[in-house]
Design a protein around this motif. Sequence first.
Motif, mmCIF file in Angstrom:
data_model
loop_
_atom_site.group_PDB
_atom_site.id
_atom_site.type_symbol
_atom_site.label_atom_id
_atom_site.label_comp_id
_atom_site.label_asym_id
_atom_site.label_seq_id
_atom_site.Cartn_x
_atom_site.Cartn_y
_atom_site.Cartn_z
ATOM 1 N N ASP A 194 1.016 -1.246 0.067
ATOM 2 C CA ASP A 194 0.207 0.242 -0.163
ATOM 3 C C ASP A 194 0.862 1.221 0.188
ATOM 4 O O ASP A 194 0.540 1.930 -0.734
ATOM 5 N N LYS A 195 1.450 1.389 0.775
ATOM 6 C CA LYS A 195 2.448 2.639 0.923
ATOM 7 C C LYS A 195 3.763 2.680 -0.774
ATOM 8 O O LYS A 195 3.830 3.290 -1.232
ATOM 9 N N GLY A 196 3.856 1.897 -1.392
ATOM 10 C CA GLY A 196 4.223 1.528 -2.053
ATOM 11 C C GLY A 196 3.534 1.636 -2.837
ATOM 12 O O GLY A 196 4.374 3.050 -4.279
ATOM 13 N N LEU A 197 2.581 1.766 -3.483
ATOM 14 C CA LEU A 197 1.421 2.121 -4.064
ATOM 15 C C LEU A 197 1.402 3.694 -3.966
ATOM 16 O O LEU A 197 0.848 4.443 -5.590
ATOM 17 N N ALA A 198 1.509 4.241 -2.690
ATOM 18 C CA ALA A 198 1.090 5.174 -2.693
ATOM 19 C C ALA A 198 1.437 6.491 -3.225
ATOM 20 O O ALA A 198 2.076 7.186 -3.818
ATOM 21 N N TRP A 199 3.560 5.618 -2.736
ATOM 22 C CA TRP A 199 4.117 6.425 -3.093
ATOM 23 C C TRP A 199 4.371 6.587 -4.759
ATOM 24 O O TRP A 199 4.726 7.777 -5.448
ATOM 25 N N ALA A 200 4.750 5.776 -5.247
ATOM 26 C CA ALA A 200 4.356 5.505 -6.859
ATOM 27 C C ALA A 200 3.671 6.757 -7.257
ATOM 28 O O ALA A 200 3.810 7.534 -8.172
ATOM 29 N N ILE A 201 2.256 6.268 -6.754
ATOM 30 C CA ILE A 201 1.252 7.415 -7.426
ATOM 31 C C ILE A 201 0.970 8.794 -7.196
ATOM 32 O O ILE A 201 1.197 9.019 -8.371
ATOM 33 N N TYR A 202 1.168 8.823 -6.006
ATOM 34 C CA TYR A 202 1.809 10.268 -6.116
ATOM 35 C C TYR A 202 2.687 11.092 -5.236
ATOM 36 O O TYR A 202 2.447 12.259 -6.378
ATOM 37 N N GLY A 203 4.094 10.286 -5.393
ATOM 38 C CA GLY A 203 5.532 11.070 -5.365
ATOM 39 C C GLY A 203 5.567 11.058 -7.059
ATOM 40 O O GLY A 203 5.785 11.539 -7.491
ATOM 41 N N LEU A 204 5.903 9.767 -7.724
ATOM 42 C CA LEU A 204 5.721 9.651 -9.418
ATOM 43 C C LEU A 204 5.193 10.397 -10.169
ATOM 44 O O LEU A 204 5.823 11.051 -10.798
ATOM 45 N N LEU A 205 3.494 9.442 -10.195
ATOM 46 C CA LEU A 205 2.703 10.471 -11.304
ATOM 47 C C LEU A 205 2.241 12.089 -10.939
ATOM 48 O O LEU A 205 1.736 11.978 -12.010
#
Length: 126
Positions: free
Chosen positions: A111-122
């Motif tokens: 969950d934290k990895g997906l949140a970082w990828a979606i909110y941070g990178l995308l």
Amino acid sequence: MSNSNVETVTSTADRIKMGLAVLVIVAGIVGYSVLEGQPTIARVGVFLAGLVVAGIIAWFSEPGRRTMSFGRDAYNETKRVVWPTRKEATQMTGIVFVFVVVIGILLWVVDKGLAWAIYGLLLGWK
């Protein structure tokens, strides 16, 4: 007629008995409600008496006898079960708890990895 069809077919008398048993249960529920001002023991007694009378009525029908036979067979089957010892049950419970914690941590990391990828990178949010 095959054996499975014979088991599901009941006579009119059996249907009447089962209907009467349901009506007695309903009467017990209604009696419980009608006696609202009475002591709880009397209300519960009326309800339980309805259940007992309904059980007796159902006992004299073929579906009732089959149900009782099934219950007897199920009880006899549970006597043949080899139950785990206390130590085995405790160990299995511990394994289940550890598994739940590990899966919970894994899901949190994903969950934290997906949140970082979606909110941070995308999306570029910080």
